[in-house]
Every structure is written in C-alpha cells, then in structure tokens.
Design a protein around this motif. Structure first.
Motif, PDB file in Angstrom:
ATOM      1  N   ASP A   1      61.967  11.467   6.453  1.00 24.36           N
ATOM      2  CA  ASP A   1      60.856  11.232   7.357  1.00 24.36           C
ATOM      3  C   ASP A   1      60.470  12.421   8.924  1.00 24.36           C
ATOM      4  N   ALA A   2      61.959  12.367   9.387  1.00 24.47           N
ATOM      5  CA  ALA A   2      62.065  12.803  10.443  1.00 24.47           C
ATOM      6  C   ALA A   2      61.998  15.131   9.847  1.00 24.47           C
ATOM      7  N   GLU A   3      62.908  14.954   9.466  1.00 27.57           N
ATOM      8  CA  GLU A   3      62.616  16.140   8.630  1.00 27.57           C
ATOM      9  C   GLU A   3      62.044  16.885   8.526  1.00 27.57           C
ATOM     10  N   ARG A   4      60.919  15.457   7.450  1.00 28.65           N
ATOM     11  CA  ARG A   4      59.584  16.503   6.636  1.00 28.65           C
ATOM     12  C   ARG A   4      58.221  16.263   8.188  1.00 28.65           C
ATOM     13  N   LEU A   5      58.467  15.575   9.309  1.00 26.42           N
ATOM     14  CA  LEU A   5      57.697  15.701  10.285  1.00 26.42           C
ATOM     15  C   LEU A   5      58.541  17.310  10.922  1.00 26.42           C
ATOM     16  N   VAL A   6      58.794  17.550  11.241  1.00 32.19           N
ATOM     17  CA  VAL A   6      59.392  18.800  12.001  1.00 32.19           C
ATOM     18  C   VAL A   6      59.111  19.946  10.644  1.00 32.19           C
ATOM     19  N   ARG A   7      58.981  20.136   9.450  1.00 32.30           N
ATOM     20  CA  ARG A   7      59.012  20.673   8.949  1.00 32.30           C
ATOM     21  C   ARG A   7      57.492  20.840   8.465  1.00 32.30           C
ATOM     22  N   LEU A   8      56.717  20.002   8.491  1.00 35.13           N
ATOM     23  CA  LEU A   8      54.964  19.919   9.216  1.00 35.13           C
ATOM     24  C   LEU A   8      54.552  20.539   9.958  1.00 35.13           C
ATOM     25  N   ASP A   9      55.054  20.741  11.193  1.00 29.57           N
ATOM     26  CA  ASP A   9      54.946  21.139  12.403  1.00 29.57           C
ATOM     27  C   ASP A   9      54.137  20.141  13.028  1.00 29.57           C
ATOM     28  N   ARG A  10      54.112  18.846  12.660  1.00 39.09           N
ATOM     29  CA  ARG A  10      53.400  17.759  13.416  1.00 39.09           C
ATOM     30  C   ARG A  10      53.316  17.340  14.526  1.00 39.09           C
ATOM     31  N   GLY A  11      54.308  17.644  15.016  1.00 40.10           N
ATOM     32  CA  GLY A  11      55.230  16.331  16.086  1.00 40.10           C
ATOM     33  C   GLY A  11      55.061  16.620  17.528  1.00 40.10           C
ATOM     34  N   SER A  12      53.737  18.089  17.640  1.00 38.66           N
ATOM     35  CA  SER A  12      53.277  18.222  18.997  1.00 38.66           C
ATOM     36  C   SER A  12      51.953  17.376  19.050  1.00 38.66           C
ATOM     37  N   GLN A  13      51.477  16.998  17.570  1.00 36.97           N
ATOM     38  CA  GLN A  13      50.291  16.364  17.409  1.00 36.97           C
ATOM     39  C   GLN A  13      50.452  14.959  17.583  1.00 36.97           C
ATOM     40  N   VAL A  14      50.696  14.797  17.752  1.00 32.87           N
ATOM     41  CA  VAL A  14      51.359  12.475  17.993  1.00 32.87           C
ATOM     42  C   VAL A  14      51.062  12.141  18.601  1.00 32.87           C
TER      43      VAL A  14
ATOM     44  N   GLY B   1      70.418   8.980  13.985  1.00 30.47           N
ATOM     45  CA  GLY B   1      70.113  10.727  13.112  1.00 30.47           C
ATOM     46  C   GLY B   1      68.673  10.831  13.481  1.00 30.47           C
ATOM     47  N   ILE B   2      67.916   9.637  13.250  1.00 30.68           N
ATOM     48  CA  ILE B   2      66.317  10.117  13.316  1.00 30.68           C
ATOM     49  C   ILE B   2      66.199  11.102  14.643  1.00 30.68           C
ATOM     50  N   ALA B   3      66.896  10.423  15.484  1.00 31.08           N
ATOM     51  CA  ALA B   3      66.551  10.958  17.075  1.00 31.08           C
ATOM     52  C   ALA B   3      67.406  11.778  17.301  1.00 31.08           C
ATOM     53  N   ALA B   4      68.611  12.456  16.475  1.00 27.07           N
ATOM     54  CA  ALA B   4      68.978  13.859  16.845  1.00 27.07           C
ATOM     55  C   ALA B   4      67.909  14.667  16.544  1.00 27.07           C
ATOM     56  N   VAL B   5      67.737  14.543  14.519  1.00 25.36           N
ATOM     57  CA  VAL B   5      66.151  15.262  14.288  1.00 25.36           C
ATOM     58  C   VAL B   5      65.636  15.865  15.307  1.00 25.36           C
ATOM     59  N   LEU B   6      65.527  15.171  15.705  1.00 24.69           N
ATOM     60  CA  LEU B   6      64.181  14.869  17.232  1.00 24.69           C
ATOM     61  C   LEU B   6      63.913  15.524  17.693  1.00 24.69           C
ATOM     62  N   ASP B   7      65.507  15.446  18.895  1.00 28.39           N
ATOM     63  CA  ASP B   7      66.080  16.710  19.837  1.00 28.39           C
ATOM     64  C   ASP B   7      66.322  17.807  19.503  1.00 28.39           C
ATOM     65  N   ARG B   8      66.928  17.851  18.004  1.00 31.45           N
ATOM     66  CA  ARG B   8      67.277  18.836  18.002  1.00 31.45           C
ATOM     67  C   ARG B   8      65.821  20.551  17.384  1.00 31.45           C
ATOM     68  N   ALA B   9      64.694  20.022  17.157  1.00 30.41           N
ATOM     69  CA  ALA B   9      63.370  20.417  17.256  1.00 30.41           C
ATOM     70  C   ALA B   9      62.802  20.139  18.229  1.00 30.41           C
ATOM     71  N   GLY B  10      63.206  19.922  19.137  1.00 30.67           N
ATOM     72  CA  GLY B  10      62.032  19.991  20.811  1.00 30.67           C
ATOM     73  C   GLY B  10      61.066  19.346  20.568  1.00 30.67           C
ATOM     74  N   ILE B  11      61.131  18.221  19.471  1.00 31.54           N
ATOM     75  CA  ILE B  11      60.283  16.953  19.868  1.00 31.54           C
ATOM     76  C   ILE B  11      59.839  16.192  20.935  1.00 31.54           C
ATOM     77  N   GLY B  12      59.106  16.747  21.787  1.00 28.72           N
ATOM     78  CA  GLY B  12      59.684  15.294  23.000  1.00 28.72           C
ATOM     79  C   GLY B  12      58.555  14.462  23.031  1.00 28.72           C
ATOM     80  N   ARG B  13      57.884  14.354  22.476  1.00 25.84           N
ATOM     81  CA  ARG B  13      56.988  12.770  22.513  1.00 25.84           C
ATOM     82  C   ARG B  13      57.441  11.275  23.175  1.00 25.84           C
ATOM     83  N   ALA B  14      56.360  10.726  22.934  1.00 26.07           N
ATOM     84  CA  ALA B  14      57.058   8.999  23.247  1.00 26.07           C
ATOM     85  C   ALA B  14      57.339   8.215  22.101  1.00 26.07           C
ATOM     86  N   ILE B  15      59.061   7.686  21.897  1.00 27.86           N
ATOM     87  CA  ILE B  15      59.581   6.890  20.923  1.00 27.86           C
ATOM     88  C   ILE B  15      59.146   5.686  21.239  1.00 27.86           C
ATOM     89  N   LEU B  16      58.789   5.041  20.299  1.00 21.94           N
ATOM     90  CA  LEU B  16      58.346   3.286  19.728  1.00 21.94           C
ATOM     91  C   LEU B  16      59.663   3.335  18.633  1.00 21.94           C
TER      92      LEU B  16
END
Length: 241
Positions: A136-149, A170-185
């Motif tokens: 799921d995390a990898e799909r979010l990165v591919r969709l390039d939607r991380g900055s829009q959430v 594992g999810i957090a690592a994918v987000l970190d590598r992609a530079g998605i710095g959104r708030a996490i719940l």
C-alpha cells in the motif's frame, strides 16, 4: 500528536452494548469522547436499515448531528469499498454529500483508491491515506499522492506483535525513503490496540482507539464505552510527554 476516536466502524450491535449506530447515539457518544480528550472523531454512517452507507441521506444526517454536538471537532468518515460495494456508487455518493466531513479515509489496497482520492479533493475534503501493508505504501509513492493527503494512516491488522512491528516499520521505511513527510496516525486492532498506542506515543505519532478497533482497556477489562477507551489513550500520551 492527537488521539482520534473511531466510535463504531463496521461492528454490529452485538459487539458492545454502547456501540453507537444512529446519528443521535453517535452525537452523544462523540461529545463524551471529546470531553474525554479526543481531538477528532472517525465514524461509519448508517442508513435507516442499520447498514453502513455512504449515501447522502446517511452521511448528511450523521455529520450534521455530530457538528451540533461537537462544534469545532474534526470529523472523518470511511470510504471503504465494502460499504457501497460498487465503485461508481461510492463516487456518486461523495459527489452528492451536502454536509461534508473534514476528512475521509481511503484504503490504498482498494482498486478505486486514486479515483476516490480525486473525488474527495474536488469536494475539498481532506484525505487520510490508509496503508495496511508495504505494498500500500509503495502504491501511494507510485501515485505521487503523498503531498496531497492530510495524513498517513498506518493501519495494522496483524495480531502477532512481531508481525505488527514488521509491517508498521516497513511502511514507515517506504515513506521515509520517498520523503513523504506527512503526519502519521498509527493504530492496531483487537490484540494490538494498546501496544500500537504506546508505539505511536514513543514516535510522536498520532493514534486512534474506539469500538471500531477493540473494546478492551489496557488492563484487559471490557471498556464501558468509547469515552473510557479515549481517556485511557489520552493518559498514555500525556504520560509520555
């Protein structure tokens, strides 16, 4: 860091005697949760037949009741594909809402997630990107939607703690590598609710609790309701500061 309360989810009435399933009950329960320290509420609206629904008549009356009972509190809903069981019906429902929630969760595991996210953005509704797996995390990165959430929702269904840690890390690592710095719940369900509340507090992430995710308190006793679950999570967060 906030505590969100998920007051009902897809649970049925026999799960807990205080499960709120109609707008009035949700409003009263929501107000009690806010008084106990909830910063936000996440709800699954029900139709007149008691089933989950995204239909405007169900969403509108639920959001309106909660707005009146909990002024100033952010309110979110689910867009889970199982609710309408038809992607086109889901999109049509979102386009027809009159009383808009502040945000809605979108499961990245679902086929129509990109279209649902776009529909929410067009309505000015914030998006919680629900990630339950590394895929799921990898799909979010591919969709390039991380900055829009609005935020990332790391949702762990694994009940064994070792597996839960592996997936969440594992999810957090994918987000970190992609530079998605959104708030996490971060949240778990049933056996992992409280371990993941503690993990969220340790990492300065937000969390959620409520009868959608489980009915037991940290000591294993059955909670009297959502407000008691909320108060327990708030106490953990305050102790960690």
């Amino acid at each position: 860091m906030i505590v969100q309360t998920c007051i009902n989810g897809a649970r049925s009435a026999d799960f807990h005697p205080q499960l709120p399933l109609d707008p009035g009950a949700m409003a009263r329960d929501g107000a009690a949760c806010v008084a106990a320290g909830a910063a936000e509420l996440h709800v699954h609206a029900r139709g007149l037949d008691g089933r989950e629904s995204l239909a405007p008549e169900a969403i509108d009356r639920t959001i309106l009741a909660l707005r009146r009972a909990c002024p100033g509190t952010l309110i979110g809903v689910s867009t889970g594909a199982w609710i309408e069981n038809d992607d086109e019906r889901t999109l049509a429902a979102i386009a027809s809402w009159s009383e808009l929630p502040d945000y809605a969760s979108v499961n990245l595991s679902e086929k129509a997630a990109p279209e649902v996210m776009q529909s929410l953005r067009q309505r000015g509704i914030g998006i919680e990107a629900g990630l339950a797996s590394v895929a799921d995390a990898e799909r979010l990165v591919r969709l390039d939607r991380g900055s829009q959430v609005l935020r990332i929702l790391i949702e762990i269904s694994e009940q064994a703690l070792d597996a839960a840690w592996e997936v969440s890390d594992g999810i957090a690592a994918v987000l970190d590598r992609a530079g998605i710095g959104r708030a996490i719940l971060l949240h778990g369900e049933n056996a992992t609710v409280w371990p993941l509340v503690h993990r969220a507090a340790e990492r300065n992430w937000s969390t959620r609790v409520g009868l959608e995710d489980g009915k037991e308190l940290p000591d294993g006793a059955t909670a009297s309701g959502n407000a008691a679950l909320t108060a327990a999570a708030v106490a953990i967060f305050r102790a960690g500061r």
